[in-house]
Design an enzyme around this catalytic site. Structure first.
Site, mmCIF file in Angstrom:
data_model
loop_
_atom_site.group_PDB
_atom_site.id
_atom_site.type_symbol
_atom_site.label_atom_id
_atom_site.label_comp_id
_atom_site.label_asym_id
_atom_site.label_seq_id
_atom_site.Cartn_x
_atom_site.Cartn_y
_atom_site.Cartn_z
ATOM 1 N N SER A 1 0.803 -1.222 0.000
ATOM 2 C CA SER A 1 0.000 0.000 0.000
ATOM 3 C C SER A 1 0.837 1.274 0.000
ATOM 4 O O SER A 1 0.426 2.282 -0.577
ATOM 5 C CB SER A 1 -0.978 0.002 1.175
ATOM 6 N N HIS A 36 1.354 4.918 4.358
ATOM 7 C CA HIS A 36 0.523 5.466 3.290
ATOM 8 C C HIS A 36 0.908 6.917 2.998
ATOM 9 O O HIS A 36 1.075 7.306 1.845
ATOM 10 C CB HIS A 36 -0.951 5.403 3.684
#
Length: 203
Positions: free
Chosen positions: A125, A176
């Site tokens: 991610s 992230h």
């Protein structure tokens, strides 16, 4: 007969690499188990710092906690990655993907050091958020649009993704954010827009 060129080959190969790694590990044990992934290269800061296992900053990008985690990331990879690679090319795409993933893991590590809390982490991610950041920059350079994707749509995607990350437990939000910021600035450095009639490039 002319052979048709494969579109977005790097995004496809990265997806296949993640799937192959997941299947190989699934045949050996439970990928939902943090201890099992730790044995196979997941990120864990004390191991990185105290035992100099720096490879974990990289290998953790290709590991996933279960099928749902894998599928969520691979769908995002293909949707975002396909559009980005078609616009910027394979080599630049690969550079952004890998460096964003590393940047996300390093930001996560710095945050963990600051707050003194350590957790086993894995997943693509951070790299995928890097692709989103780069795609946003490319859209900005192309008057707010890249293909069927608009800059406004990318902003909504970023906000929703970060919101769901903070609203959910067990999500490495610093990875992230680190990936997103890394991808945006890598886009600034690597993207050249072809916008002259003679086809020449300019930054």
């Amino acid at each position: 007969m002319k052979r048709q060129k494969i579109q977005a080959p790097c995004a496809i190969l990265i997806m296949l690499a993640n799937v192959v790694v997941f299947l190989a590990l699934t045949m050996q044990g439970m990928t939902e188990n943090g201890g099992f992934l730790l044995e196979h290269g997941a990120m864990y800061l004390p191991y990185v710092i105290e035992e100099q296992q720096y490879y974990r900053v990289f290998t953790s990008m290709f590991l996933h906690f279960g099928f749902e985690h894998l599928m969520n990331n691979m769908v995002m990879l293909m949707v975002i990655g396909w559009n980005l690679e078609m616009e910027i090319g394979t080599i630049r795409f690969l550079i952004i993907y890998l460096l964003s993933g590393l940047g996300g893991n390093l930001m996560s590590a710095c945050w963990s050091l600051k707050i003194g809390e350590y957790a086993i982490s894995a997943g693509a991610s951070g790299a995928i958020f890097g692709l989103i950041g780069a795609l946003f920059y490319v859209a900005l350079r192309n008057r707010g649009r890249i293909g069927n994707i608009t800059g406004r749509g990318i902003i909504v995607l970023i906000v929703l993704s970060l919101y769901f990350g903070y609203a959910s437990s067990g999500v490495d939000n610093m990875a992230h954010i680190g990936g997103l910021v890394s991808g945006f600035f890598l886009g600034v450095l690597l993207y050249w827009k072809c916008d002259r009639k003679d086809g020449s490039m300019r930054v």
